[in-house]
Design an enzyme around this catalytic site. Sequence first.
Site, short mmCIF file in Angstrom:
data_model
loop_
_atom_site.label_atom_id
_atom_site.label_comp_id
_atom_site.label_asym_id
_atom_site.label_seq_id
_atom_site.Cartn_x
_atom_site.Cartn_y
_atom_site.Cartn_z
N CYS A 112 1.46 9.86 61.00
CA CYS A 112 2.54 9.17 59.79
C CYS A 112 2.55 8.08 60.54
CB CYS A 112 4.19 9.79 59.62
SG CYS A 112 3.76 11.60 59.64
N HIS A 251 8.10 5.64 56.02
CA HIS A 251 7.18 7.33 55.95
C HIS A 251 7.71 8.33 55.14
CE1 HIS A 251 5.21 10.56 56.63
NE2 HIS A 251 6.37 11.50 58.00
N ASN A 281 4.92 15.47 51.90
CA ASN A 281 5.22 14.60 52.72
C ASN A 281 3.16 14.63 53.51
OD1 ASN A 281 3.98 13.45 55.18
ND2 ASN A 281 5.66 14.70 57.03
S1 B82 Z 1 14.27 19.34 59.28
O1 B82 Z 1 14.43 19.89 60.79
O2 B82 Z 1 14.21 21.65 58.58
N1 B82 Z 1 15.89 19.66 58.50
C1 B82 Z 1 16.23 18.71 59.47
C2 B82 Z 1 17.95 18.97 60.41
C3 B82 Z 1 16.37 20.07 57.20
C4 B82 Z 1 16.96 19.03 56.56
C5 B82 Z 1 13.29 19.06 58.70
C6 B82 Z 1 12.67 19.57 57.42
BR1 B82 Z 1 12.69 21.14 56.67
C7 B82 Z 1 11.24 18.35 57.19
C8 B82 Z 1 11.12 17.68 58.56
C9 B82 Z 1 11.70 16.97 58.92
C10 B82 Z 1 11.77 15.62 59.96
O3 B82 Z 1 12.51 15.00 60.78
N2 B82 Z 1 10.65 15.10 59.77
C11 B82 Z 1 9.88 13.85 60.62
C12 B82 Z 1 10.81 13.90 61.58
C13 B82 Z 1 9.92 12.68 62.21
C14 B82 Z 1 8.59 12.07 62.05
C15 B82 Z 1 7.52 13.05 61.13
C16 B82 Z 1 8.72 14.13 60.26
C17 B82 Z 1 7.54 14.12 59.25
O4 B82 Z 1 8.21 15.51 58.69
O5 B82 Z 1 6.26 14.42 59.08
C18 B82 Z 1 12.57 17.78 59.53
#
Ligand code: B82
Length: 324
Positions: A112, A251, A281
Amino acid sequence: MFNSKIIGFESYVPQNSITNDELSKLVDTSDEWIYTRTGISKRCLSTKENTSDFAINVAKKLLENNNVSAEDIDIIIVATITPDYLTPSTACIVQGNIGAKNALAFDINVACSGFVYALSVADKFLKSGLYKNAIVIGAETLSKLIDWKDRGTCVLFGDGSGGALLTASKDYNSILSEDLKADGTSFKAITGGKIPNVNPFTEEKEEEDFYLQMNGRDVFNFATKTVPKSVNEILKKANITLDDVKYIVPHQANSRIVEVVAKKLGVSLDKFYLNLQTYGNTSAASIPIALAEMSKNKLLQKGDKIIITGFGGGLTWASMLVQI
Ligand code: B82
């Protein structure tokens, strides 16, 4: 002394847009669950096109809409984690298809953060004075890499592509400061596309690990810790404050990440451009798709300062202060 001038942004996404309700017929999920946790309502998913097809469309639009001919392109860089092939690079397929017969071409794999890394690499080529025009593209067909039985991941991602055309300039500088970093000690936090070694001599058969996997909580913590620091770093390097910045284009991973980042930076959410509601995404394509949309909607005027910030697999992150 040359710098890079960005002269245009373009995007291309597949026509097939799939809503959360449509996905909930495939896996046990709901529009409410997806939207409240991610901010995503729909995403474009490929029916027949591959990553190179998306990237070729973007490259052609960049040439046509900026009156530049393919022979004048010296550099083509495609940022992708979902290339058509491991070899040749997606950039070579683009180069051949558009007839950029004088261009070098290669892919970079920085998940990303890929588009920002690719812009930075192109900038260094142009600064050298040895090359004049560069096409930089982020393109992904993430739907190839997803386990469509895993409701936790299949709702998050989309397919598409965006890119920029850059030219070497003696009197304009579009790239004012940057912060590009990696932390490979945490590489297991986001993985995908593992290729098993099936040669007849391998002693241990490795477990299958092809599909995209992400430790949501870990990567969320990584993003909310790293992005504010990285943004502050590029502001400091350029000796400006966020008051001088019109938009932050992150991103497009998850709206919850952006809410925390905005709070930590002490700025309104309105400063962030978000379109993950429509595209999900799209990894390396998410920032250039957003930039092309902003440009089309006349949100970007010459001289505006914006920040682009990518973060993802590697782990990697990359922020850049860009003057339109
Ligand atoms: S999650 O962990 O389920 N969550 C946060 C606690 C939901 C509120 C989640 C979800 Br659903 C979707 C994306 C992320 C996330 O943190 N994504 C990323 C973080 C760092 C780098 C890249 C990404 C990405 O999704 O591309 C968490």
